[in-house]
Design a protein around this motif. Structure first.
Motif, PDB file in Angstrom:
ATOM      1  N   ALA A  63       0.840  -1.205   0.000  1.00  0.00           N
ATOM      2  CA  ALA A  63       0.000   0.000   0.000  1.00  0.00           C
ATOM      3  C   ALA A  63       0.868   1.246   0.000  1.00  0.00           C
ATOM      4  O   ALA A  63       0.584   2.224  -0.706  1.00  0.00           O
ATOM      5  CB  ALA A  63      -0.924  -0.007   1.219  1.00  0.00           C
ATOM      6  N   LYS A  64       1.933   1.193   0.774  1.00  0.00           N
ATOM      7  CA  LYS A  64       2.869   2.327   0.826  1.00  0.00           C
ATOM      8  C   LYS A  64       3.472   2.580  -0.551  1.00  0.00           C
ATOM      9  O   LYS A  64       3.542   3.724  -1.018  1.00  0.00           O
ATOM     10  CB  LYS A  64       3.960   2.030   1.854  1.00  0.00           C
ATOM     11  CG  LYS A  64       5.020   3.107   2.003  1.00  0.00           C
ATOM     12  CD  LYS A  64       5.964   2.743   3.142  1.00  0.00           C
ATOM     13  CE  LYS A  64       7.045   3.806   3.336  1.00  0.00           C
ATOM     14  NZ  LYS A  64       8.061   3.765   2.271  1.00  0.00           N
ATOM     15  N   LEU A  65       3.896   1.517  -1.224  1.00  0.00           N
ATOM     16  CA  LEU A  65       4.495   1.662  -2.554  1.00  0.00           C
ATOM     17  C   LEU A  65       3.483   2.216  -3.557  1.00  0.00           C
ATOM     18  O   LEU A  65       3.829   3.040  -4.414  1.00  0.00           O
ATOM     19  CB  LEU A  65       5.027   0.314  -3.040  1.00  0.00           C
ATOM     20  CG  LEU A  65       6.239  -0.251  -2.283  1.00  0.00           C
ATOM     21  CD1 LEU A  65       6.565  -1.660  -2.778  1.00  0.00           C
ATOM     22  CD2 LEU A  65       7.452   0.660  -2.467  1.00  0.00           C
ATOM     23  N   PHE A  66       2.231   1.768  -3.445  1.00  0.00           N
ATOM     24  CA  PHE A  66       1.198   2.248  -4.361  1.00  0.00           C
ATOM     25  C   PHE A  66       0.922   3.730  -4.147  1.00  0.00           C
ATOM     26  O   PHE A  66       0.821   4.500  -5.102  1.00  0.00           O
ATOM     27  CB  PHE A  66      -0.090   1.432  -4.170  1.00  0.00           C
ATOM     28  CG  PHE A  66      -1.225   1.893  -5.048  1.00  0.00           C
ATOM     29  CD1 PHE A  66      -1.193   1.676  -6.425  1.00  0.00           C
ATOM     30  CD2 PHE A  66      -2.312   2.549  -4.502  1.00  0.00           C
ATOM     31  CE1 PHE A  66      -2.236   2.109  -7.236  1.00  0.00           C
ATOM     32  CE2 PHE A  66      -3.353   2.978  -5.302  1.00  0.00           C
ATOM     33  CZ  PHE A  66      -3.317   2.763  -6.675  1.00  0.00           C
ATOM     34  N   ILE A  67       0.801   4.134  -2.884  1.00  0.00           N
ATOM     35  CA  ILE A  67       0.561   5.551  -2.584  1.00  0.00           C
ATOM     36  C   ILE A  67       1.720   6.402  -3.071  1.00  0.00           C
ATOM     37  O   ILE A  67       1.521   7.472  -3.666  1.00  0.00           O
ATOM     38  CB  ILE A  67       0.341   5.742  -1.073  1.00  0.00           C
ATOM     39  CG1 ILE A  67      -0.984   5.112  -0.654  1.00  0.00           C
ATOM     40  CG2 ILE A  67       0.355   7.225  -0.704  1.00  0.00           C
ATOM     41  CD1 ILE A  67      -1.195   5.033   0.844  1.00  0.00           C
ATOM     42  N   GLU A  68       2.941   5.948  -2.849  1.00  0.00           N
ATOM     43  CA  GLU A  68       4.112   6.697  -3.315  1.00  0.00           C
ATOM     44  C   GLU A  68       4.134   6.785  -4.835  1.00  0.00           C
ATOM     45  O   GLU A  68       4.541   7.813  -5.395  1.00  0.00           O
ATOM     46  CB  GLU A  68       5.386   6.037  -2.793  1.00  0.00           C
ATOM     47  CG  GLU A  68       5.580   6.236  -1.287  1.00  0.00           C
ATOM     48  CD  GLU A  68       6.747   5.447  -0.731  1.00  0.00           C
ATOM     49  OE1 GLU A  68       7.241   4.531  -1.443  1.00  0.00           O
ATOM     50  OE2 GLU A  68       7.164   5.734   0.410  1.00  0.00           O
ATOM     51  N   ALA A  69       3.684   5.727  -5.524  1.00  0.00           N
ATOM     52  CA  ALA A  69       3.624   5.755  -6.987  1.00  0.00           C
ATOM     53  C   ALA A  69       2.620   6.791  -7.465  1.00  0.00           C
ATOM     54  O   ALA A  69       2.870   7.530  -8.427  1.00  0.00           O
ATOM     55  CB  ALA A  69       3.258   4.367  -7.530  1.00  0.00           C
ATOM     56  N   ARG A  70       1.456   6.853  -6.809  1.00  0.00           N
ATOM     57  CA  ARG A  70       0.441   7.856  -7.162  1.00  0.00           C
ATOM     58  C   ARG A  70       0.997   9.272  -6.968  1.00  0.00           C
ATOM     59  O   ARG A  70       0.851  10.136  -7.832  1.00  0.00           O
ATOM     60  CB  ARG A  70      -0.806   7.652  -6.290  1.00  0.00           C
ATOM     61  CG  ARG A  70      -1.701   8.866  -6.114  1.00  0.00           C
ATOM     62  CD  ARG A  70      -2.500   9.240  -7.344  1.00  0.00           C
ATOM     63  NE  ARG A  70      -3.340  10.410  -7.059  1.00  0.00           N
ATOM     64  CZ  ARG A  70      -4.291  10.864  -7.842  1.00  0.00           C
ATOM     65  NH1 ARG A  70      -4.542  10.268  -8.988  1.00  0.00           N
ATOM     66  NH2 ARG A  70      -4.992  11.929  -7.513  1.00  0.00           N
ATOM     67  N   LEU A  71       1.666   9.500  -5.831  1.00  0.00           N
ATOM     68  CA  LEU A  71       2.218  10.821  -5.548  1.00  0.00           C
ATOM     69  C   LEU A  71       3.287  11.205  -6.567  1.00  0.00           C
ATOM     70  O   LEU A  71       3.318  12.337  -7.054  1.00  0.00           O
ATOM     71  CB  LEU A  71       2.800  10.849  -4.138  1.00  0.00           C
ATOM     72  CG  LEU A  71       1.789  10.779  -2.987  1.00  0.00           C
ATOM     73  CD1 LEU A  71       2.499  10.590  -1.662  1.00  0.00           C
ATOM     74  CD2 LEU A  71       0.913  12.030  -2.954  1.00  0.00           C
ATOM     75  N   GLU A  72       4.155  10.255  -6.891  1.00  0.00           N
ATOM     76  CA  GLU A  72       5.207  10.550  -7.871  1.00  0.00           C
ATOM     77  C   GLU A  72       4.613  10.815  -9.237  1.00  0.00           C
ATOM     78  O   GLU A  72       5.040  11.727  -9.958  1.00  0.00           O
ATOM     79  CB  GLU A  72       6.205   9.390  -7.943  1.00  0.00           C
ATOM     80  CG  GLU A  72       7.362   9.675  -8.896  1.00  0.00           C
ATOM     81  CD  GLU A  72       8.376   8.561  -8.980  1.00  0.00           C
ATOM     82  OE1 GLU A  72       9.342   8.703  -9.764  1.00  0.00           O
ATOM     83  OE2 GLU A  72       8.215   7.539  -8.282  1.00  0.00           O
ATOM     84  N   ASN A  73       3.615  10.032  -9.632  1.00  0.00           N
ATOM     85  CA  ASN A  73       2.982  10.223 -10.936  1.00  0.00           C
ATOM     86  C   ASN A  73       2.353  11.611 -11.037  1.00  0.00           C
ATOM     87  O   ASN A  73       2.498  12.297 -12.062  1.00  0.00           O
ATOM     88  CB  ASN A  73       1.918   9.151 -11.161  1.00  0.00           C
ATOM     89  CG  ASN A  73       1.302   9.237 -12.546  1.00  0.00           C
ATOM     90  OD1 ASN A  73       1.887   8.805 -13.536  1.00  0.00           O
ATOM     91  ND2 ASN A  73       0.110   9.796 -12.626  1.00  0.00           N
TER      92      ASN A  73
END
Length: 371
Positions: A63-73
């Motif tokens: 979940a942490k990796l997914f949230i970070e991916a959304r933020l980076e995108n």
């Protein structure tokens, strides 16, 4: 260079897309649904503040990796749209961007730019953007930036004598570093990378608390727990009581008199509507506290500008941009040291507010080099 950066941002977005197949990271509906379906995380919004609050709860790793991916995108989308395509469309036939300038465009009195806005060109995370601003042949870009001017101003406005005495003894004293020592974030002797990281926390505290950053936002900005953010807030105001009293006094003046003043007596009116909801009142009070500080810094810049311009003309140099507390000049090669030295002296003595003003001057071929 700007076009190459745009291509790099597109490539990075493709990497994120491949890492999360079947999910459109720009779609708030899909991101929201994915968080709930896979990790049981329910959120009313998937904007940056809400997602960073979720990260504070230490979600499971995927979940942490997914949230970070959304933020980076989302950041990459903004960088490409606002600072790549957004700037390229304003480049003229002469290779320059001719933004429009408004001397009274901001309520604080700061100069603002539009078509395009050049005030927010990234510098911390994406300093490469400033490499795209290049001096013409035979010239350098010279940036003159007041050192910690807003914090010097607030010390004077609040009568925080410890800070005033420190700067009068040493004009180069670093207030943000002093804050880390004052709050026990540094004890002395730490390696440079630790000092740099903790100094940034000191700067965040100095301005975040002054301008009303709430506990959760402060915790996010500092990268600490909510409890630690609250502890640092309480300790900060205990150690800097005159600034704390000035903040509360300024809020009281807004509520009772409807205006604030800069050091030089220029008024900014803050008219809170009758019956305004609490959130709006608090927002306007935060902005009102900001006004005398940034407004005084803006006044100093406005006093400096015509004198700096006259000095520049004497050295065949001219102002081409003003960004917050920074003035950018084009200076003929070979005249940088002479002009920079005279400008530094002028900036330090242009007004007397009770503490020394320090104008930092750097130059180079690109705007990034001048930092």
């Amino acid at each position: 260079r700007l076009e190459r950066m745009g291509e790099e941002f597109v490539d990075k977005k493709e990497v994120l897309k491949a890492a999360w197949p079947g999910i459109n990271l720009t779609s708030w509906q899909q991101v929201q649904a994915h968080l709930w379906a896979n990790w049981g995380i329910k959120t009313d919004s998937v904007d940056e503040p809400h997602l960073r609050k979720i990260l504070l709860t230490n979600p499971e790793n995927d979940a942490k990796l997914f949230i970070e991916a959304r933020l980076e995108n989302q950041e990459l989308v903004k960088m490409e749209g606002t600072y790549v395509r957004g700037l390229l469309k304003w480049v003229g036939l002469d290779g320059r961007i001719h933004a429009r300038c408004n001397q009274v465009g901001a309520e604080t009195g700061r100069t603002s730019y539009f078509d395009p806005n050049l005030q927010n060109i990234p510098i911390r995370k994406y300093p490469e953007f400033r490499e795209c601003f290049i001096a013409p042949d035979g010239y350098s870009l010279l940036a003159a930036d007041y050192s910690q001017v807003e914090y010097r101003v607030v010390a004077v406005l609040a009568g925080e004598q410890g800070l005033i005495d420190a700067w009068n003894e040493d004009p180069n004293a670093d207030a943000h570093l002093a804050t880390t020592l004052l709050l026990g974030l540094l004890s002395g002797g730490e390696p440079p990378e630790v000092v740099k990281r903790q100094r940034y926390k000191g700067k965040t505290l100095n301005f975040g608390l002054l301008y009303g950053l709430e506990d959760q936002a402060l915790a996010l900005a500092l990268g600490v727990s909510l409890a630690e953010a609250r502890r640092l807030r309480a300790l900060y105001w205990e150690r800097l009581r005159f600034i704390a009293a000035w903040v509360e006094g300024t809020k009281y003046q807004i509520l009772t008199e409807g205006y604030v003043e800069t050091y030089f007596g220029r008024r900014n009116y803050v008219e809170i509507p009758d019956g305004a909801p609490r959130w709006l009142v608090e927002k306007m009070l935060r902005e009102g506290v900001n006004m005398p500080v940034q407004g005084t810094a803006a006044d100093i810049e406005k006093i400096l500008m015509p004198q700096a311009n006259a000095l520049g003309q004497a050295h065949s140099s001219f102002i081409n941009l003003m960004v917050h507390d920074e003035i950018v000049f084009e200076v003929p090669n070979g005249k940088e040291e002479e002009f920079g030295g005279e400008l530094q002296e002028l900036g330090g003595n242009v007004v007397d507010i009770g503490v020394p003003l320090k104008l930092d001057v750097k130059y180079g071929h690109t705007w990034r080099d001048a930092h």
